[in-house]
Design an enzyme around this catalytic site. Structure first.
Site, PDB file in Angstrom:
ATOM      1  N   TYR A 144       7.107   4.315  13.012  1.00  0.00           N
ATOM      2  CA  TYR A 144       6.666   3.924  11.670  1.00  0.00           C
ATOM      3  C   TYR A 144       5.851   2.625  11.782  1.00  0.00           C
ATOM      4  CZ  TYR A 144       7.259   1.552   7.128  1.00  0.00           C
ATOM      5  OH  TYR A 144       7.052   0.840   5.972  1.00  0.00           O
ATOM      6  N   LYS A 148       1.974   1.670  11.092  1.00  0.00           N
ATOM      7  CA  LYS A 148       1.638   0.721  10.018  1.00  0.00           C
ATOM      8  C   LYS A 148       0.643  -0.312  10.562  1.00  0.00           C
ATOM      9  CE  LYS A 148       3.179   0.515   6.230  1.00  0.00           C
ATOM     10  NZ  LYS A 148       2.706   1.243   4.990  1.00  0.00           N
TER      11      LYS A 148
HETATM   12  N1  LIG Z   1      10.711   0.308   1.056  1.00  0.00           N
HETATM   13  C1  LIG Z   1      10.521  -0.801   1.783  1.00  0.00           C
HETATM   14  O1  LIG Z   1      11.435  -1.578   2.047  1.00  0.00           O
HETATM   15  C2  LIG Z   1       9.136  -1.124   2.254  1.00  0.00           C
HETATM   16  C3  LIG Z   1       8.920  -2.385   2.841  1.00  0.00           C
HETATM   17  C4  LIG Z   1       7.642  -2.703   3.304  1.00  0.00           C
HETATM   18  C5  LIG Z   1       6.601  -1.813   3.138  1.00  0.00           C
HETATM   19  N2  LIG Z   1       6.828  -0.609   2.554  1.00  0.00           N
HETATM   20  C6  LIG Z   1       5.686   0.300   2.364  1.00  0.00           C
HETATM   21  O2  LIG Z   1       5.560   0.533   0.962  1.00  0.00           O
HETATM   22  C7  LIG Z   1       5.004   1.810   0.711  1.00  0.00           C
HETATM   23  C8  LIG Z   1       5.853   2.559  -0.282  1.00  0.00           C
HETATM   24  O3  LIG Z   1       7.156   2.716   0.237  1.00  0.00           O
HETATM   25  P1  LIG Z   1       8.310   3.401  -0.620  1.00  0.00           P
HETATM   26  O4  LIG Z   1       9.566   2.737  -0.207  1.00  0.00           O
HETATM   27  O5  LIG Z   1       7.916   3.431  -2.049  1.00  0.00           O
HETATM   28  O6  LIG Z   1       8.305   4.877  -0.015  1.00  0.00           O
HETATM   29  P2  LIG Z   1       8.555   6.268  -0.739  1.00  0.00           P
HETATM   30  O7  LIG Z   1       8.925   7.223   0.343  1.00  0.00           O
HETATM   31  O8  LIG Z   1       9.479   6.133  -1.894  1.00  0.00           O
HETATM   32  O9  LIG Z   1       7.121   6.646  -1.309  1.00  0.00           O
HETATM   33  C9  LIG Z   1       6.085   7.105  -0.520  1.00  0.00           C
HETATM   34  C10 LIG Z   1       5.264   8.119  -1.300  1.00  0.00           C
HETATM   35  O10 LIG Z   1       4.198   8.572  -0.458  1.00  0.00           O
HETATM   36  C11 LIG Z   1       4.031   9.959  -0.671  1.00  0.00           C
HETATM   37  N3  LIG Z   1       3.384  10.568   0.482  1.00  0.00           N
HETATM   38  C12 LIG Z   1       3.884  10.666   1.747  1.00  0.00           C
HETATM   39  N4  LIG Z   1       3.034  11.347   2.522  1.00  0.00           N
HETATM   40  C13 LIG Z   1       1.966  11.670   1.740  1.00  0.00           C
HETATM   41  C14 LIG Z   1       0.762  12.369   1.989  1.00  0.00           C
HETATM   42  N5  LIG Z   1       0.478  12.903   3.182  1.00  0.00           N
HETATM   43  N6  LIG Z   1      -0.127  12.515   0.970  1.00  0.00           N
HETATM   44  C15 LIG Z   1       0.166  12.011  -0.257  1.00  0.00           C
HETATM   45  N7  LIG Z   1       1.285  11.338  -0.543  1.00  0.00           N
HETATM   46  C16 LIG Z   1       2.184  11.173   0.443  1.00  0.00           C
HETATM   47  C17 LIG Z   1       5.453  10.478  -0.877  1.00  0.00           C
HETATM   48  O11 LIG Z   1       5.449  11.748  -1.510  1.00  0.00           O
HETATM   49  C18 LIG Z   1       6.074   9.362  -1.699  1.00  0.00           C
HETATM   50  O12 LIG Z   1       5.934   9.631  -3.086  1.00  0.00           O
HETATM   51  C19 LIG Z   1       4.881   2.481   2.088  1.00  0.00           C
HETATM   52  O13 LIG Z   1       3.570   2.322   2.558  1.00  0.00           O
HETATM   53  C20 LIG Z   1       5.833   1.682   2.975  1.00  0.00           C
HETATM   54  O14 LIG Z   1       5.400   1.704   4.304  1.00  0.00           O
HETATM   55  C21 LIG Z   1       8.059  -0.241   2.103  1.00  0.00           C
HETATM   56  C1  LIG Z   2      24.080   0.502   8.751  1.00  0.00           C
HETATM   57  C2  LIG Z   2      23.644  -0.876   8.703  1.00  0.00           C
HETATM   58  C3  LIG Z   2      23.701  -1.637   9.975  1.00  0.00           C
HETATM   59  C4  LIG Z   2      22.572  -1.331   7.779  1.00  0.00           C
HETATM   60  C5  LIG Z   2      22.217  -0.452   6.589  1.00  0.00           C
HETATM   61  C6  LIG Z   2      21.112  -1.023   5.743  1.00  0.00           C
HETATM   62  C7  LIG Z   2      19.741  -0.477   6.116  1.00  0.00           C
HETATM   63  C8  LIG Z   2      19.658   0.947   5.634  1.00  0.00           C
HETATM   64  C9  LIG Z   2      18.596  -1.331   5.524  1.00  0.00           C
HETATM   65  C10 LIG Z   2      18.759  -2.818   5.783  1.00  0.00           C
HETATM   66  C11 LIG Z   2      17.355  -3.409   6.017  1.00  0.00           C
HETATM   67  C12 LIG Z   2      16.458  -2.289   5.560  1.00  0.00           C
HETATM   68  C13 LIG Z   2      15.002  -2.306   5.895  1.00  0.00           C
HETATM   69  C14 LIG Z   2      14.291  -1.097   5.983  1.00  0.00           C
HETATM   70  C15 LIG Z   2      15.003   0.221   5.881  1.00  0.00           C
HETATM   71  C16 LIG Z   2      16.452   0.136   5.379  1.00  0.00           C
HETATM   72  C17 LIG Z   2      17.182  -1.028   6.033  1.00  0.00           C
HETATM   73  C18 LIG Z   2      17.182  -0.881   7.558  1.00  0.00           C
HETATM   74  C19 LIG Z   2      12.833  -1.065   6.358  1.00  0.00           C
HETATM   75  C20 LIG Z   2      12.775  -0.765   7.850  1.00  0.00           C
HETATM   76  C21 LIG Z   2      12.079   0.052   5.614  1.00  0.00           C
HETATM   77  C22 LIG Z   2      10.601   0.068   5.959  1.00  0.00           C
HETATM   78  C23 LIG Z   2       9.975  -1.261   5.657  1.00  0.00           C
HETATM   79  O1  LIG Z   2       8.607  -1.305   5.966  1.00  0.00           O
HETATM   80  C24 LIG Z   2      10.690  -2.412   6.384  1.00  0.00           C
HETATM   81  C25 LIG Z   2      10.037  -3.736   5.974  1.00  0.00           C
HETATM   82  O2  LIG Z   2       9.216  -4.286   6.696  1.00  0.00           O
HETATM   83  O3  LIG Z   2      10.313  -4.255   4.924  1.00  0.00           O
HETATM   84  C26 LIG Z   2      12.173  -2.416   5.996  1.00  0.00           C
HETATM   85  C27 LIG Z   2      12.955  -3.569   6.621  1.00  0.00           C
HETATM   86  C28 LIG Z   2      14.346  -3.626   6.028  1.00  0.00           C
END
Ligand SMILES: NC(=O)c1ccc[n+]([C@@H]2O[C@H](COP(=O)([O-])OP(=O)(O)OC[C@H]3O[C@@H](n4cnc5c(N)ncnc54)[C@H](O)[C@@H]3O)[C@@H](O)[C@H]2O)c1
Ligand SMILES: CC(C)CCC[C@@H](C)[C@H]1CC[C@H]2C3=C(CC[C@]12C)[C@@]1(C)CC[C@H](O)[C@@H](C(=O)O)[C@@H]1CC3
Length: 346
Positions: A144, A148
Protein backbone atom coordinates in the site's frame (compact mmCIF):
# COMPACT_ATOMS: atom_id res chain seq x y z
CA UNK A 1 -12.29 36.56 1.39
CA UNK A 2 -14.86 34.34 3.18
CA UNK A 3 -14.60 30.68 2.23
CA UNK A 4 -18.23 30.48 1.04
CA UNK A 5 -17.69 33.43 -1.33
CA UNK A 6 -14.51 31.93 -2.79
CA UNK A 7 -16.32 28.63 -3.37
CA UNK A 8 -19.44 30.09 -4.97
CA UNK A 9 -20.12 28.57 -8.37
CA UNK A 10 -17.34 25.99 -7.98
CA UNK A 11 -17.86 22.54 -9.34
CA UNK A 12 -15.74 19.63 -8.12
CA UNK A 13 -15.42 15.88 -8.43
CA UNK A 14 -14.57 13.57 -5.54
CA UNK A 15 -12.90 10.44 -6.89
CA UNK A 16 -13.44 7.82 -4.20
CA UNK A 17 -16.44 9.81 -2.91
CA UNK A 18 -18.23 6.67 -1.66
CA UNK A 19 -15.45 5.91 0.83
CA UNK A 20 -15.03 6.92 4.46
CA UNK A 21 -13.06 10.12 3.80
CA UNK A 22 -14.84 10.67 0.46
CA UNK A 23 -18.31 10.81 2.03
CA UNK A 24 -17.14 13.32 4.64
CA UNK A 25 -15.56 15.38 1.83
CA UNK A 26 -18.85 15.39 -0.08
CA UNK A 27 -20.83 16.51 3.00
CA UNK A 28 -18.51 19.44 3.77
CA UNK A 29 -18.18 20.51 0.12
CA UNK A 30 -21.97 20.64 -0.21
CA UNK A 31 -22.18 22.68 3.01
CA UNK A 32 -19.68 25.13 1.52
CA UNK A 33 -21.77 25.60 -1.60
CA UNK A 34 -19.86 23.42 -4.05
CA UNK A 35 -21.59 21.45 -6.79
CA UNK A 36 -20.34 17.91 -6.28
CA UNK A 37 -19.82 14.92 -8.59
CA UNK A 38 -18.76 11.58 -7.17
CA UNK A 39 -16.76 9.08 -9.17
CA UNK A 40 -16.37 5.67 -7.53
CA UNK A 41 -16.39 2.00 -8.37
CA UNK A 42 -19.34 1.59 -6.01
CA UNK A 43 -22.30 3.69 -4.87
CA UNK A 44 -22.58 3.67 -1.08
CA UNK A 45 -25.07 6.49 -0.36
CA UNK A 46 -27.89 8.48 -1.92
CA UNK A 47 -28.02 12.25 -2.14
CA UNK A 48 -30.14 14.22 -4.61
CA UNK A 49 -27.58 17.02 -4.63
CA UNK A 50 -24.77 14.74 -5.83
CA UNK A 51 -24.27 13.39 -9.33
CA UNK A 52 -22.80 9.88 -9.26
CA UNK A 53 -20.55 8.40 -11.92
CA UNK A 54 -19.83 4.71 -11.46
CA UNK A 55 -16.57 3.40 -12.87
CA UNK A 56 -13.01 2.26 -12.38
CA UNK A 57 -10.53 5.15 -12.15
CA UNK A 58 -8.04 3.09 -14.18
CA UNK A 59 -10.29 3.75 -17.17
CA UNK A 60 -9.63 7.28 -18.44
CA UNK A 61 -12.68 7.21 -20.72
CA UNK A 62 -14.93 6.38 -17.75
CA UNK A 63 -13.47 9.31 -15.78
CA UNK A 64 -13.94 11.97 -18.46
CA UNK A 65 -17.74 12.53 -18.12
CA UNK A 66 -17.31 12.98 -14.34
CA UNK A 67 -14.75 15.75 -14.91
CA UNK A 68 -16.57 17.88 -17.50
CA UNK A 69 -16.95 21.52 -16.39
CA UNK A 70 -15.15 20.79 -13.12
CA UNK A 71 -12.47 23.11 -11.71
CA UNK A 72 -11.21 20.92 -8.83
CA UNK A 73 -10.76 17.14 -8.62
CA UNK A 74 -10.12 15.50 -5.26
CA UNK A 75 -8.56 12.05 -5.65
CA UNK A 76 -9.17 10.05 -2.47
CA UNK A 77 -9.70 6.56 -3.89
CA UNK A 78 -7.53 3.60 -2.99
CA UNK A 79 -7.93 -0.10 -2.36
CA UNK A 80 -8.10 -0.82 1.40
CA UNK A 81 -4.60 -1.19 2.96
CA UNK A 82 -5.68 -4.50 4.55
CA UNK A 83 -6.19 -6.11 1.12
CA UNK A 84 -2.39 -6.40 0.85
CA UNK A 85 -2.78 -7.10 -2.88
CA UNK A 86 0.34 -5.81 -4.63
CA UNK A 87 -1.07 -6.12 -8.15
CA UNK A 88 -4.26 -4.26 -7.25
CA UNK A 89 -2.36 -1.46 -5.44
CA UNK A 90 -0.02 -1.04 -8.39
CA UNK A 91 -2.90 -0.99 -10.87
CA UNK A 92 -5.16 1.43 -8.96
CA UNK A 93 -2.77 3.65 -6.98
CA UNK A 94 -0.08 3.98 -9.62
CA UNK A 95 -1.45 3.24 -13.10
CA UNK A 96 -4.92 4.49 -12.13
CA UNK A 97 -3.51 7.77 -10.82
CA UNK A 98 -1.73 8.29 -14.16
CA UNK A 99 -5.17 7.88 -15.79
CA UNK A 100 -6.64 10.42 -13.33
CA UNK A 101 -3.95 12.98 -14.21
CA UNK A 102 -4.46 12.42 -17.95
CA UNK A 103 -8.24 12.66 -17.65
CA UNK A 104 -8.02 15.88 -15.59
CA UNK A 105 -5.78 17.48 -18.22
CA UNK A 106 -7.98 16.35 -21.08
CA UNK A 107 -11.16 17.57 -19.38
CA UNK A 108 -9.59 20.95 -18.55
CA UNK A 109 -9.68 20.51 -14.75
CA UNK A 110 -7.42 23.21 -13.24
CA UNK A 111 -6.67 21.74 -9.81
CA UNK A 112 -5.97 18.21 -8.62
CA UNK A 113 -5.76 17.55 -4.87
CA UNK A 114 -4.48 14.06 -4.01
CA UNK A 115 -5.05 12.30 -0.68
CA UNK A 116 -1.64 10.82 -0.04
CA UNK A 117 -0.51 9.53 3.37
CA UNK A 118 2.10 10.53 5.94
CA UNK A 119 3.17 6.88 5.78
CA UNK A 120 5.07 7.60 2.54
CA UNK A 121 8.08 8.46 4.71
CA UNK A 122 7.56 5.77 7.38
CA UNK A 123 9.88 2.75 7.42
CA UNK A 124 8.84 1.21 10.76
CA UNK A 125 11.23 3.28 12.89
CA UNK A 126 10.57 6.37 15.03
CA UNK A 127 9.54 9.66 13.40
CA UNK A 128 9.13 12.58 15.80
CA UNK A 129 7.56 15.79 14.50
CA UNK A 130 8.57 14.79 10.94
CA UNK A 131 8.45 17.49 8.28
CA UNK A 132 7.54 17.09 4.62
CA UNK A 133 11.26 17.31 3.80
CA UNK A 134 11.87 13.75 5.05
CA UNK A 135 12.81 11.51 2.12
CA UNK A 136 10.34 8.95 0.81
CA UNK A 137 10.72 5.56 2.52
CA UNK A 138 13.38 3.46 0.77
CA UNK A 139 11.87 0.35 2.36
CA UNK A 140 8.14 1.06 2.62
CA UNK A 141 6.35 -1.07 5.24
CA UNK A 142 3.85 -2.61 2.79
CA UNK A 143 2.63 -2.59 -0.84
CA UNK A 144 0.00 0.00 0.00
CA UNK A 145 2.70 2.46 1.11
CA UNK A 146 4.98 1.54 -1.80
CA UNK A 147 2.26 2.54 -4.28
CA UNK A 148 1.17 5.62 -2.30
CA UNK A 149 4.74 6.88 -2.87
CA UNK A 150 4.54 6.24 -6.63
CA UNK A 151 1.12 7.89 -6.69
CA UNK A 152 2.24 11.02 -4.85
CA UNK A 153 5.29 11.45 -7.09
CA UNK A 154 3.06 11.10 -10.16
CA UNK A 155 0.64 13.80 -9.01
CA UNK A 156 3.22 16.29 -7.75
CA UNK A 157 5.33 16.04 -10.90
CA UNK A 158 2.23 16.68 -13.05
CA UNK A 159 1.99 20.26 -11.71
CA UNK A 160 2.14 22.36 -14.88
CA UNK A 161 1.51 26.10 -14.37
CA UNK A 162 2.21 26.90 -18.04
CA UNK A 163 -0.83 24.85 -18.96
CA UNK A 164 -2.94 26.10 -16.05
CA UNK A 165 -2.87 22.72 -14.25
CA UNK A 166 -1.98 22.79 -10.54
CA UNK A 167 -1.46 19.83 -8.26
CA UNK A 168 -0.88 19.29 -4.56
CA UNK A 169 -0.96 16.36 -2.10
CA UNK A 170 -2.40 16.12 1.40
CA UNK A 171 -0.71 13.65 3.73
CA UNK A 172 -3.09 12.78 6.57
CA UNK A 173 -2.22 10.27 9.27
CA UNK A 174 -4.43 7.83 11.18
CA UNK A 175 -7.78 9.21 10.09
CA UNK A 176 -10.66 8.37 12.41
CA UNK A 177 -14.25 9.43 12.95
CA UNK A 178 -17.84 8.36 12.34
CA UNK A 179 -18.26 5.60 9.73
CA UNK A 180 -14.55 4.69 9.62
CA UNK A 181 -14.51 1.03 8.59
CA UNK A 182 -10.96 0.47 9.80
CA UNK A 183 -9.58 1.71 13.08
CA UNK A 184 -12.44 1.39 15.60
CA UNK A 185 -14.09 -1.72 14.06
CA UNK A 186 -10.75 -3.60 13.84
CA UNK A 187 -9.91 -2.59 17.39
CA UNK A 188 -13.28 -3.72 18.75
CA UNK A 189 -13.05 -7.00 16.83
CA UNK A 190 -9.61 -7.60 18.35
CA UNK A 191 -10.94 -6.78 21.85
CA UNK A 192 -13.94 -9.11 21.41
CA UNK A 193 -11.67 -11.99 20.50
CA UNK A 194 -9.45 -11.33 23.54
CA UNK A 195 -6.49 -10.01 21.49
CA UNK A 196 -6.25 -6.54 23.07
CA UNK A 197 -4.55 -7.51 26.33
CA UNK A 198 -1.01 -6.36 25.53
CA UNK A 199 0.67 -3.00 25.19
CA UNK A 200 3.47 -3.29 22.63
CA UNK A 201 6.60 -1.63 24.07
CA UNK A 202 6.53 0.83 26.98
CA UNK A 203 3.32 2.51 25.78
CA UNK A 204 4.92 5.97 25.58
CA UNK A 205 5.20 6.22 21.78
CA UNK A 206 3.44 9.31 20.44
CA UNK A 207 1.35 9.04 17.29
CA UNK A 208 -0.96 11.26 15.22
CA UNK A 209 -4.61 10.32 15.00
CA UNK A 210 -6.47 12.82 12.87
CA UNK A 211 -10.19 13.51 13.00
CA UNK A 212 -11.79 13.15 9.60
CA UNK A 213 -13.30 16.67 9.61
CA UNK A 214 -9.83 18.17 10.08
CA UNK A 215 -8.58 16.13 7.14
CA UNK A 216 -11.48 17.38 5.01
CA UNK A 217 -10.79 20.96 6.12
CA UNK A 218 -7.15 20.56 4.99
CA UNK A 219 -8.25 19.30 1.56
CA UNK A 220 -10.69 22.16 0.99
CA UNK A 221 -8.16 24.78 2.10
CA UNK A 222 -5.63 23.20 -0.25
CA UNK A 223 -8.04 23.43 -3.19
CA UNK A 224 -8.89 27.04 -2.38
CA UNK A 225 -5.26 28.13 -2.02
CA UNK A 226 -3.88 26.18 -4.97
CA UNK A 227 -3.26 28.66 -7.77
CA UNK A 228 -0.52 29.99 -10.02
CA UNK A 229 2.67 30.80 -8.07
CA UNK A 230 1.23 29.64 -4.74
CA UNK A 231 3.48 27.68 -2.37
CA UNK A 232 1.15 24.69 -2.72
CA UNK A 233 1.98 23.92 -6.36
CA UNK A 234 3.63 20.50 -6.70
CA UNK A 235 4.11 20.18 -2.92
CA UNK A 236 2.90 17.78 -0.19
CA UNK A 237 1.38 18.85 3.16
CA UNK A 238 0.88 17.01 6.44
CA UNK A 239 -2.57 17.47 7.90
CA UNK A 240 -2.89 16.30 11.51
CA UNK A 241 -4.80 17.11 14.68
CA UNK A 242 -1.59 18.78 15.89
CA UNK A 243 -2.02 16.89 19.20
CA UNK A 244 0.19 13.76 19.09
CA UNK A 245 -0.99 11.24 21.68
CA UNK A 246 0.49 8.02 23.12
CA UNK A 247 -0.74 5.26 20.79
CA UNK A 248 -1.90 3.04 23.68
CA UNK A 249 -3.61 5.85 25.56
CA UNK A 250 -5.66 6.56 22.43
CA UNK A 251 -6.52 2.87 21.95
CA UNK A 252 -7.43 2.52 25.64
CA UNK A 253 -9.67 5.58 25.47
CA UNK A 254 -11.59 4.14 22.51
CA UNK A 255 -11.86 0.71 24.18
CA UNK A 256 -13.00 1.97 27.59
CA UNK A 257 -15.38 4.42 25.88
CA UNK A 258 -17.08 1.41 24.29
CA UNK A 259 -17.02 -0.58 27.58
CA UNK A 260 -14.09 -2.87 26.71
CA UNK A 261 -11.13 -3.42 29.04
CA UNK A 262 -7.96 -1.55 28.03
CA UNK A 263 -4.75 -3.55 27.44
CA UNK A 264 -2.60 -3.74 30.60
CA UNK A 265 0.30 -6.21 30.15
CA UNK A 266 3.48 -5.06 28.40
CA UNK A 267 5.23 -7.08 25.71
CA UNK A 268 8.64 -6.00 24.35
CA UNK A 269 8.42 -4.42 20.90
CA UNK A 270 10.88 -6.78 19.20
CA UNK A 271 9.18 -9.87 20.63
CA UNK A 272 5.80 -8.67 19.26
CA UNK A 273 7.38 -7.83 15.91
CA UNK A 274 9.03 -11.24 15.45
CA UNK A 275 5.89 -13.04 16.63
CA UNK A 276 3.85 -11.16 13.99
CA UNK A 277 6.50 -11.91 11.36
CA UNK A 278 6.48 -15.60 12.28
CA UNK A 279 2.66 -15.65 12.14
CA UNK A 280 2.67 -14.02 8.66
CA UNK A 281 5.18 -16.56 7.42
CA UNK A 282 3.17 -19.48 8.82
CA UNK A 283 -0.04 -18.14 7.24
CA UNK A 284 1.75 -17.62 3.93
CA UNK A 285 2.94 -21.26 3.98
CA UNK A 286 -0.61 -22.40 4.75
CA UNK A 287 -2.18 -20.09 2.13
CA UNK A 288 -2.61 -22.81 -0.56
CA UNK A 289 -4.82 -24.67 1.95
CA UNK A 290 -6.54 -21.93 3.96
CA UNK A 291 -6.84 -18.11 3.83
CA UNK A 292 -6.71 -16.34 7.21
CA UNK A 293 -6.41 -12.56 7.65
CA UNK A 294 -4.46 -11.92 10.86
CA UNK A 295 -5.24 -8.93 13.11
CA UNK A 296 -1.68 -9.04 14.35
CA UNK A 297 0.65 -8.11 11.43
CA UNK A 298 4.24 -6.77 11.40
CA UNK A 299 2.94 -3.55 9.86
CA UNK A 300 0.41 -3.03 12.67
CA UNK A 301 3.03 -3.89 15.30
CA UNK A 302 5.33 -1.25 13.78
CA UNK A 303 2.51 1.31 13.83
CA UNK A 304 1.55 0.37 17.40
CA UNK A 305 5.05 0.35 18.90
CA UNK A 306 6.95 3.30 17.37
CA UNK A 307 6.68 7.08 17.39
CA UNK A 308 5.14 8.47 14.20
CA UNK A 309 3.90 12.00 14.44
CA UNK A 310 4.32 14.81 11.97
CA UNK A 311 4.56 18.59 11.90
CA UNK A 312 1.75 20.44 10.12
CA UNK A 313 3.56 23.82 10.28
CA UNK A 314 3.83 23.98 6.48
CA UNK A 315 0.04 23.68 6.09
CA UNK A 316 -0.45 26.35 8.78
CA UNK A 317 1.95 28.70 7.01
CA UNK A 318 0.94 28.13 3.39
CA UNK A 319 -2.80 27.55 3.59
CA UNK A 320 -3.82 28.90 7.00
CA UNK A 321 -4.63 25.40 8.30
CA UNK A 322 -5.68 24.91 11.91
CA UNK A 323 -7.56 21.86 13.22
CA UNK A 324 -11.27 22.66 13.59
CA UNK A 325 -12.08 19.80 16.02
CA UNK A 326 -9.92 19.03 19.07
CA UNK A 327 -8.82 15.46 19.83
CA UNK A 328 -11.06 15.25 22.92
CA UNK A 329 -14.12 16.38 21.02
CA UNK A 330 -13.19 14.11 18.09
CA UNK A 331 -12.95 11.03 20.33
CA UNK A 332 -16.31 11.82 21.98
CA UNK A 333 -18.05 12.28 18.62
CA UNK A 334 -16.49 9.06 17.31
CA UNK A 335 -17.54 7.02 20.33
CA UNK A 336 -21.10 8.32 20.06
CA UNK A 337 -21.24 7.29 16.42
CA UNK A 338 -20.64 3.59 17.11
CA UNK A 339 -23.56 2.58 19.40
CA UNK A 340 -23.67 -0.85 17.69
CA UNK A 341 -20.04 -1.54 18.70
CA UNK A 342 -20.63 -0.69 22.37
CA UNK A 343 -20.43 -3.67 24.74
CA UNK A 344 -23.49 -4.09 26.93
CA UNK A 345 -22.50 -3.64 30.61
CA UNK A 346 -22.72 -6.91 32.59
N1 LIG B 1 -7.99 5.91 6.58
C1 LIG B 1 -6.79 6.39 6.92
O1 LIG B 1 -6.36 6.32 8.07
C2 LIG B 1 -5.96 7.08 5.88
C3 LIG B 1 -4.80 7.75 6.31
C4 LIG B 1 -3.99 8.38 5.35
C5 LIG B 1 -4.37 8.39 4.03
N2 LIG B 1 -5.51 7.75 3.64
C6 LIG B 1 -5.89 7.81 2.22
O2 LIG B 1 -7.17 8.44 2.16
C7 LIG B 1 -7.90 7.98 1.04
C8 LIG B 1 -9.28 7.55 1.47
O3 LIG B 1 -9.18 6.51 2.41
P1 LIG B 1 -10.47 5.89 3.11
O4 LIG B 1 -10.04 5.49 4.47
O5 LIG B 1 -11.62 6.82 2.94
O6 LIG B 1 -10.69 4.57 2.25
P2 LIG B 1 -12.04 3.87 1.80
O7 LIG B 1 -11.66 2.46 1.47
O8 LIG B 1 -13.13 4.09 2.78
O9 LIG B 1 -12.42 4.64 0.46
C9 LIG B 1 -11.78 4.44 -0.74
C10 LIG B 1 -12.78 4.57 -1.88
O10 LIG B 1 -12.08 4.37 -3.11
C11 LIG B 1 -12.92 3.62 -3.97
N3 LIG B 1 -12.11 2.94 -4.97
C12 LIG B 1 -11.19 1.96 -4.76
N4 LIG B 1 -10.70 1.52 -5.93
C13 LIG B 1 -11.32 2.25 -6.90
C14 LIG B 1 -11.21 2.26 -8.31
N5 LIG B 1 -10.41 1.42 -8.97
N6 LIG B 1 -11.97 3.15 -9.01
C15 LIG B 1 -12.82 3.98 -8.35
N7 LIG B 1 -12.95 4.01 -7.02
C16 LIG B 1 -12.21 3.16 -6.30
C17 LIG B 1 -13.63 2.64 -3.03
O11 LIG B 1 -14.79 2.10 -3.64
C18 LIG B 1 -13.89 3.52 -1.82
O12 LIG B 1 -15.17 4.12 -1.92
C19 LIG B 1 -7.05 6.87 0.41
O13 LIG B 1 -6.31 7.41 -0.65
C20 LIG B 1 -6.09 6.47 1.53
O14 LIG B 1 -4.89 5.99 1.00
C21 LIG B 1 -6.31 7.10 4.53
C1 LIG C 1 -4.20 -5.05 16.74
C2 LIG C 1 -3.47 -3.86 17.12
C3 LIG C 1 -2.03 -4.03 17.43
C4 LIG C 1 -3.82 -2.52 16.58
C5 LIG C 1 -5.19 -2.32 15.95
C6 LIG C 1 -5.41 -0.93 15.43
C7 LIG C 1 -5.09 -0.79 13.95
C8 LIG C 1 -6.19 -1.48 13.18
C9 LIG C 1 -4.95 0.68 13.52
C10 LIG C 1 -4.02 1.48 14.42
C11 LIG C 1 -3.26 2.49 13.53
C12 LIG C 1 -4.02 2.41 12.24
C13 LIG C 1 -3.44 3.00 10.99
C14 LIG C 1 -3.83 2.49 9.74
C15 LIG C 1 -4.71 1.27 9.64
C16 LIG C 1 -5.37 0.85 10.96
C17 LIG C 1 -4.39 0.94 12.11
C18 LIG C 1 -3.17 0.04 11.85
C19 LIG C 1 -3.24 3.02 8.46
C20 LIG C 1 -2.11 2.07 8.07
C21 LIG C 1 -4.27 3.02 7.32
C22 LIG C 1 -3.70 3.59 6.03
C23 LIG C 1 -3.18 4.98 6.25
O1 LIG C 1 -2.62 5.55 5.10
C24 LIG C 1 -2.13 5.02 7.38
C25 LIG C 1 -1.69 6.48 7.59
O2 LIG C 1 -0.65 6.90 7.12
O3 LIG C 1 -2.38 7.24 8.23
C26 LIG C 1 -2.75 4.47 8.67
C27 LIG C 1 -1.80 4.53 9.87
C28 LIG C 1 -2.55 4.17 11.13
Amino acid sequence: MATHLRSAGKKCTVIGGSGFLGQHMVEQLLKKGYTVNVFDIQKRFDNDRVQFFLGDLCDKEALLPALQGVSVAFHCASPAPSSDNRELFYKVNFMGTKAVVEACKEAGVQKLVLTSSASVVFEGTDIKNGSEDLPYAKNPIDYYTETKILQEKEVLSANDPDNNFFTTAIRPHGIFGPRDPQLVPILVQAAKSGKMKFIIGDGKNLVDFTYVENVVHGHILAAENLQKDSALCGKAFHITNDEPVPFWAFMSRILTGLNYDPPKYHIPYWLAYYLALFLSLALWLLSPLVTIKPTFTPMRVALAGTFHYYSCERAKRDMGYKPVVSLDEAIDRTLQSYPHLRRAKA
